[in-house]
Design an enzyme around this catalytic site. Structure first.
Site, PDB file in Angstrom:
ATOM      1  N   VAL A   1       0.837  -1.204   0.000  1.00 56.45           N
ATOM      2  CA  VAL A   1       0.000   0.000   0.000  1.00 56.45           C
ATOM      3  C   VAL A   1       0.872   1.256   0.000  1.00 56.45           C
ATOM      4  CG1 VAL A   1      -1.772   1.287   1.265  1.00 56.45           C
ATOM      5  CG2 VAL A   1      -1.974  -1.188   1.009  1.00 56.45           C
TER       6      VAL A   1
ATOM      7  N   ALA B   1       2.048   1.652  -3.505  1.00 53.57           N
ATOM      8  CA  ALA B   1       0.949   2.117  -4.358  1.00 53.57           C
ATOM      9  C   ALA B   1       0.669   3.597  -4.135  1.00 53.57           C
ATOM     10  CB  ALA B   1      -0.310   1.292  -4.084  1.00 53.57           C
ATOM     11  N   GLU B   2       0.598   4.024  -2.878  1.00 52.94           N
ATOM     12  CA  GLU B   2       0.305   5.432  -2.619  1.00 52.94           C
ATOM     13  C   GLU B   2       1.447   6.324  -3.083  1.00 52.94           C
ATOM     14  OE1 GLU B   2      -1.756   8.520   0.415  1.00 52.94           O
ATOM     15  OE2 GLU B   2      -1.763   6.387   0.893  1.00 52.94           O
ATOM     16  N   THR B   3       2.669   5.833  -3.013  1.00 61.62           N
ATOM     17  CA  THR B   3       3.810   6.616  -3.484  1.00 61.62           C
ATOM     18  C   THR B   3       3.711   6.892  -4.979  1.00 61.62           C
ATOM     19  OG1 THR B   3       5.244   5.761  -1.729  1.00 61.62           O
ATOM     20  CG2 THR B   3       6.328   6.657  -3.688  1.00 61.62           C
TER      21      THR B   3
ATOM     22  N   SER C   1       0.502   9.043  -5.816  1.00 64.56           N
ATOM     23  CA  SER C   1       0.621  10.436  -5.370  1.00 64.56           C
ATOM     24  C   SER C   1       1.580  11.231  -6.249  1.00 64.56           C
ATOM     25  CB  SER C   1       1.080  10.493  -3.913  1.00 64.56           C
ATOM     26  OG  SER C   1       0.087   9.989  -3.064  1.00 64.56           O
TER      27      SER C   1
END
Length: 117
Positions: free
Chosen positions: A35, A38-40, A43
């Site tokens: 996660v 993925a968020e890196t 974003s």
């Protein structure tokens, strides 16, 4: 985390991360590490879409873990689902070194005026 960005533009962001050092007690890739990866990438893609005068902040993320990462690296690719004026959403696919899907994630970011100084 050891995340390395390997490609970044507003249409596609790619990164890799080692499994080693990002595992849960059973020695498998920690779902939370997937996660974070993925968020890196999502974003970064949202920030590139938003431009330098705005900030992209995550407001919703989901992840489905398909298989365990055990060794080597995992690789993430973020592609846009929606790029608007106030929100942007991305599909993120994470695969292992063999190209097998480890995780599928979706991230939505809010696009804000950049904070002043």
């Amino acid at each position: 985390m050891g995340i390395e960005i390997t490609h970044a533009d507003a249409d596609r962001v790619e990164a890799s991360m080692p499994v080693e050092g990002n595992t849960q007690p059973y020695g498998l890739l920690h779902g939370g590490a997937s996660v974070v990866l993925a968020e890196t990438v999502g974003s970064i893609a949202a920030a590139l879409h938003a431009g330098p005068q705005r900030a992209a902040v995550g407001v919703d993320i989901s992840a489905t873990h398909h298989r365990a990462g055990r060794t080597g690296h995992v690789h993430a690719v973020a592609t846009p689902l929606h790029r608007g004026r106030t929100t942007a959403s991305y599909d993120i696919v994470i695969t292992d070194d063999a190209g097998k899907r480890v995780c599928t994630s979706r991230l939505t970011c809010s696009l804000l005026s950049a904070p002043k100084g």
